[in-house]
Write a protein that holds these residues in place. Structure first.
Motif, short mmCIF file in Angstrom:
data_model
loop_
_atom_site.label_atom_id
_atom_site.label_comp_id
_atom_site.label_asym_id
_atom_site.label_seq_id
_atom_site.Cartn_x
_atom_site.Cartn_y
_atom_site.Cartn_z
N GLY A 5 -1.97 8.70 1.91
CA GLY A 5 -0.71 8.32 2.12
C GLY A 5 -0.07 8.76 3.50
N PHE A 6 -0.91 9.51 4.16
CA PHE A 6 -0.26 10.01 5.43
C PHE A 6 -1.22 9.29 6.68
N SER A 7 -0.48 9.47 7.90
CA SER A 7 -1.31 8.90 9.00
C SER A 7 -1.38 9.96 10.10
N GLU A 8 -2.22 9.54 10.95
CA GLU A 8 -2.83 10.34 12.10
C GLU A 8 -3.42 9.42 13.15
N ASN A 9 -3.47 9.79 14.39
CA ASN A 9 -4.36 9.00 15.56
C ASN A 9 -5.75 9.73 15.70
N VAL A 10 -6.50 8.73 15.45
CA VAL A 10 -7.95 8.84 15.68
C VAL A 10 -8.56 8.31 16.68
N GLU A 11 -9.78 8.73 17.17
CA GLU A 11 -10.46 8.18 18.28
C GLU A 11 -11.25 7.08 17.69
N LYS A 12 -11.41 6.02 18.62
CA LYS A 12 -12.15 4.89 18.17
C LYS A 12 -13.62 5.02 17.85
N SER A 13 -13.98 6.36 18.37
CA SER A 13 -15.60 6.40 18.10
C SER A 13 -15.88 7.02 16.75
N LYS A 14 -14.71 7.41 16.02
CA LYS A 14 -14.42 8.06 14.60
C LYS A 14 -14.28 6.70 13.62
N ALA A 15 -14.05 5.71 14.20
CA ALA A 15 -13.74 4.47 13.29
C ALA A 15 -14.90 3.63 13.02
N TYR A 16 -15.22 3.05 11.79
CA TYR A 16 -16.13 2.16 11.48
C TYR A 16 -15.75 1.18 10.60
N ARG A 17 -16.41 -0.06 10.83
CA ARG A 17 -15.86 -1.12 9.74
C ARG A 17 -16.35 -0.64 8.38
N LEU A 18 -15.44 -1.10 7.57
CA LEU A 18 -15.34 -0.63 6.15
C LEU A 18 -16.37 -1.63 5.33
N ASN A 19 -17.49 -1.06 4.63
CA ASN A 19 -18.17 -1.89 4.08
C ASN A 19 -17.57 -2.54 2.77
N PRO A 20 -17.74 -3.39 2.35
CA PRO A 20 -17.04 -4.07 1.29
C PRO A 20 -17.29 -3.53 -0.10
N LYS A 21 -18.30 -2.70 -0.13
CA LYS A 21 -18.88 -2.20 -1.31
C LYS A 21 -17.90 -0.90 -1.73
N PHE A 22 -16.96 -0.27 -0.55
CA PHE A 22 -16.20 0.82 -0.84
C PHE A 22 -14.58 -0.14 -1.02
N CYS A 23 -14.60 -1.48 -1.28
CA CYS A 23 -13.30 -1.84 -1.43
C CYS A 23 -13.01 -2.35 -2.93
N SER A 24 -13.68 -1.87 -3.87
CA SER A 24 -13.57 -2.15 -5.38
C SER A 24 -12.32 -1.32 -5.91
N LEU A 25 -12.08 -0.01 -5.40
CA LEU A 25 -11.47 0.74 -5.78
C LEU A 25 -10.03 0.67 -5.24
N SER A 26 -8.76 0.65 -5.99
CA SER A 26 -7.43 0.47 -5.63
C SER A 26 -7.25 1.59 -4.61
N PHE A 27 -6.34 1.21 -3.60
CA PHE A 27 -5.91 2.18 -2.76
C PHE A 27 -4.93 3.23 -3.74
N GLN A 28 -5.28 4.64 -3.70
CA GLN A 28 -4.92 5.73 -4.70
C GLN A 28 -3.65 6.21 -4.24
N ALA A 29 -3.16 6.13 -2.92
CA ALA A 29 -1.80 6.46 -2.57
C ALA A 29 -0.73 5.54 -3.16
N THR A 30 0.33 5.99 -3.70
CA THR A 30 1.31 5.05 -4.12
C THR A 30 2.64 5.94 -4.22
N LYS A 31 3.62 5.28 -4.34
CA LYS A 31 5.05 5.77 -4.21
C LYS A 31 5.81 5.81 -5.78
N CYS A 32 6.80 6.60 -5.98
CA CYS A 32 7.42 6.77 -7.14
C CYS A 32 8.73 7.22 -6.62
N LYS A 33 9.85 7.08 -7.57
CA LYS A 33 11.23 7.38 -7.26
C LYS A 33 11.69 8.22 -8.43
#
Length: 898
Positions: free
Chosen positions: A350-378
């Motif tokens: 749930g937080f953001s930051e700037n990263v170098e392009k050299s540290k960013a990789y294409r996300l393999n689809p097999k790591f997309c089956s789990l829901s995003f875990q960060a969410t919001k509440c009131k």
């Protein structure tokens, strides 16, 4: 694992965007050939030449070509000028119109005849020329405008054109051109943003295809160089898109995050920018544990797979795998891009930051089956102050980085919740704690040691001798003023449904009408949809009320009302002899009779215990102030008050015959001041016993509960199951009546003061067990002040304090006792093992079942009746499970093993 983060509102907003975007990306199996898709789009636009809404395009595409259109394609249309033209309607809105390219395809003969360059298709709405403006502008100025716009591929605001033109060519743009932009329409595309003619964006004119028609058009217009530059620019754009297409198109749909079904799931609070958008992560097997497992797999995959290389180009909204601090591999979504750096939101944190392009990789689809875990509440109860900097700071300091139990009140996109800190002996309501922490400190009462205070009002006296007092102060004056305004508001305004409390929860502050006045209360316990416990914030009293009796604080007074701290000060009498020990009913009654609700008492403070939140005081009535020898502290040490007497009612007047809806004067906060309490202890006791001799001690029992005859079926509920030879059933049809009775008992005994009762074995009473009142049979008396009771409606055996046992009023003796002891028919076993008992419990306890009655064993006492039944589980759609068959098969299998 430690990860740096930046707590900004922008980053919190990105979380919603990340989740929203991820749900519209297509499955990875759909890979598109760009040229084929573009040709199909052309065909469709030829068919719908008057334009087509982009939102409708996927539907038409599927009908024509029997294929799903990748949703990512919809965001590329603006980069395909040779394929289509995107127009946003002047009325605004999210949707856009798609047209054929902004040019005509002319034949050579037509070009020769016209001797003019191809003209763009008119926009849906054109702004008419202003009156008084010339119809033409010199051609060399137009050529310079066209040349200028080529340098601004993203467009140039019309308002910036004169200065930009002058800076480049050192001459001023003709004033007429700026007043009437339509005069430039043959050399640029004009996108009007609003009805203001000068509020528009200018784009370089789009090129035509490089063929014979283009050459003719170039000769006619004489601007070959400009067209060539524009065409090359768009070709470069398409090449860049093609390079990133594989990455962008191979993202997959992320499943939405499902709110846990358990009653009080655990959450980790990550960060917040306001209390209406608190970023959290659920903790548990299918949430945080699954995420940790996935991240371990990501680390294994990306660390040891040499074929995986960093991404070269990225797009906003694209999912990536980022090598973060401490060699952790996290899922992230692109927020924005800069040279060499990418701003990402970690979708599981749930937080953001700037990263170098050299540290960013294409996300393999097999790591997309789990829901995003960060969410919001009131956070419930804090909505009106959600953006208050002081509140946000308090909530952040108490919650961020910590795990809490959460009560979910509303399961919406952003659920409404109450957070509880369960790490200590007592559960702490975080929402209520934060609300009290931002009270106006200038309105608090700070008692000073050795100081004297007059005109003090004693508002409540508890059974352990604790007092609550109101001391005149600025806060009390403001509170009384606000309550007076609210009284006038409700008197003048018609009471609507909005004024009623529709969603009660612990920690909520609302209003309760009592003795002709509105008073502040805080909900402390919700028993059911009808009954709950409240504490009077400014008197210290706790009682049970109906939900329908509560009212919301009107919005116009809410913020001011919350700012006033509770005005009830917790006190105790100082310097009492050590020999006194536990307070007796006589002593409590004498103290109430002497000072309760007197508004002109005085106190002297001897000690302030900050840790316990209590002040040690000497208390004086008006006649005895300030003589310490005549203080209440000295008078109450009279030995006669500390002799334990049986059958003493701890109330100023009897409330035995009152209904649960009647707020009788024995309720501390509702008690009558002054003369009503100037009676002698003897008179009060004598009147209580003589006036209502049988209010509580009647021996009448309710009729036995109806059971079906042998051979007949009945619907039952099993609240307790020890083993097949002993369990308890309740008639299913009567459960609603039992729930109503339980609510009425809560309300009734909350306004009836605690009494000392001379208890006897095998008699029926009311007993308070875990904040609820039950009809019980007293089974035994222990020497340590506890008694053993049997719950006549639920079949449970409990140990409770003798102080929590009260006479059972006649009104609660009408409904038959609901618990019936039962034995399972069709199976025989002399001694049930713990394992077999556990198997039986797991299949029947706390479940609705069907019972086939075999035998009913009657008895004079309703709690001694017994029934032998077959039990049937009918919850499955296709088959019924006979519990005795199941247990018989289990015993056979168990014997084989042994």
């Amino acid at each position: 694992m430690h990860l740096s983060r930046t707590c900004t509102k922008e980053m919190s907003d990105n979380l919603n965007q990340a989740v929203e975007k991820s749900n519209v990306t297509p499955p990875a199996s759909h890979t598109y050939k760009m040229d084929e898709v573009q040709n199909r789009i052309k065909e469709m636009l030829n068919k719908y030449s008057n334009g087509i809404w982009i939102s409708k395009l996927p539907h038409f595409y599927k009908e024509l070509y029997k294929e799903e259109l990748n949703q990512g394609i919809l965001q590329q249309f603006e980069h395909w000028p040779h394929i289509c033209t995107v127009e946003k309607p002047c009325s605004g809105g999210q949707d856009s119109l798609l047209y054929p390219p902004k040019r005509k395809q002319l034949s050579k003969s037509e070009l020769n005849a016209e001797k003019v360059p191809p003209s763009p298709l008119p926009a849906p709405k054109q702004i008419p020329p202003l009156k008084g403006c010339p119809a033409v502008i010199p051609g060399d100025f137009k050529e310079k405008v066209a040349e200028l716009l080529v340098k601004y591929s993203s467009g140039l605001w019309a308002s910036a054109l004169p200065k930009t033109f002058e800076d480049m060519y050192k001459v001023k743009l003709p004033e007429d051109a700026f007043k009437n932009l339509d005069l430039l329409s043959d050399v640029c595309t004009i996108d009007y943003i609003s009805g203001n003619p000068q509020k528009a964006i200018l784009y370089a004119k789009l090129p035509s295809p490089a063929d014979k028609i283009l050459k003719d058009a170039e000769q006619a217009r004489g601007n070959y160089d400009i067209k060539s530059m524009v065409e090359q620019e768009y070709l470069q754009i398409e090449e860049n898109i093609a390079e990133s297409t594989d990455t962008f198109m191979e993202t997959v749909t992320i499943p939405p995050l499902i709110i846990p079904t358990e009653t009080s799931p655990s959450v980790l609070v990550v960060e917040l920018s306001n209390t209406n958008e608190v970023v959290i992560r659920y903790v548990g097997k299918d949430y945080s544990a699954a995420q940790e497992l996935m991240e371990d797999e990501m680390k294994e995959y990306y660390s040891k797979n040499s074929k995986v290389t960093p991404v070269q180009t990225v797009q906003v909204g694209q999912l990536l795998a980022v090598n973060a601090e401490e060699d952790a591999w996290l899922r992230a979504q692109v927020i924005s891009t800069e040279e060499g750096k990418i701003k990402v939101c970690y979708v599981d944190y749930g937080f953001s930051e700037n990263v170098e392009k050299s540290k960013a990789y294409r996300l393999n689809p097999k790591f997309c089956s789990l829901s995003f875990q960060a969410t919001k509440c009131k956070l419930a109860g804090l909505e009106v102050l959600s953006d208050d900097p002081d509140l946000v700071k308090v909530v952040e300091s108490l919650t961020c980085g910590k795990i809490f139990a959460v009560e979910i009140l509303e399961k919406t996109d952003i659920p409404l919740v109450v957070l509880y800190d369960t790490s200590g002996e007592d559960d702490i309501n975080i929402n209520a704690t934060c609300l009290k922490a931002i009270c106006d400190k200038s309105l608090e009462v700070h008692l000073q040691v050795d100081a004297m205070y007059t005109n003090v009002r004693v508002t409540n006296i508890c059974s352990d001798g604790t007092l609550y007092c109101q001391v005149p102060c600025k806060g009390l004056n403001k509170l009384n003023d606000l309550l007076h305004k609210i009284e006038e508001y409700f008197h003048c305004k018609h009471m609507t449904s909005e004024a009623f409390v529709s969603l009660p929860f612990c920690g909520k502050v609302c209003l309760f009408h009592c003795k002709g006045k509105w008073l502040r209360v805080e909900i402390t316990n919700v028993h059911s949809s009808r009954a709950l416990d409240v504490q009077f914030l400014d008197a210290g009293t706790v009682t049970s009320v109906k939900v329908s009796e509560l009212r919301e604080i009107p919005p116009r007074f809410l913020q001011e009302m919350i700012s006033v701290p509770p005005q009830a000060i917790k006190c105790c009498l100082a310097d009492l002899p050590q020999s006194i020990g536990m307070w007796t009913p006589d002593a409590v009654l004498w103290l109430r009779d002497s000072v309760l609700n007197c508004s002109d008492c005085s106190i002297k403070v001897t000690k302030v215990d900050e840790t316990r939140g209590i002040a040690h005081i000497y208390l004086f009535t008006p006649k005895n102030f300030p003589d310490p020898h005549r203080s209440i502290n000295r008078q109450i040490t009279n030995a006669d008050l500390w002799k334990h007497q049986k059958d003493v009612f701890l109330s100023a007047i009897s409330s035995g015959a009152s209904s649960p809806n009647t707020k009788s004067a024995n309720t501390p906060i509702l008690g009558n001041p002054g003369e009503n309490f100037r009676k002698s202890l003897t008179d009060v006791l004598k009147k209580s016993v003589v006036s209502h001799p049988s209010s509580f001690f009647t021996k009448e029992l309710p009729p036995p509960v109806h059971l079906s005859k042998p051979g007949e079926h009945m619907d039952v509920y099993v609240p307790v199951a020890c083993h097949p030879g002993y369990f308890v059933i309740q008639p299913w049809q009567e459960i609603h009546k039992l729930e109503v009775l339980m609510e009425e008992m809560i309300l009734y005994y909350s306004v009836s003061e605690e009494r000392h009762v001379a208890v006897e074995k095998d008699q029926v009473y009311a007993a308070k067990v875990e904040n609820k009142w039950h009809r019980v049979l007293l089974k035994g008396i222990l020497t340590n002040g506890l008694v053993s009771v049997y719950e006549l409606d639920y079949g449970k055996h409990e140990l409770v304090s003798m102080r929590k046992v009260q006479p059972l009023a006649d009104m609660f003796r009408k409904l038959p006792f609901q618990a019936v002891t039962a034995q399972l028919a069709g199976v025989k076993c002399n001694q049930w093992s713990e394992e077999a008992s556990m198997v039986f419990r797991n299949h029947v306890e706390k479940r609705p079942l069907v019972a086939l009655v075999q035998t009913v064993m009657e008895n004079t006492n309703p709690w001694d009746r017994k029934v032998v039944v077959y039990l049937v589980d009918t919850s499955l759609p296709d088959t019924d499970i006979w519990i005795h068959d199941f247990m018989s098969e289990y015993l056979v299998e168990l014997s084989k093993v042994n």
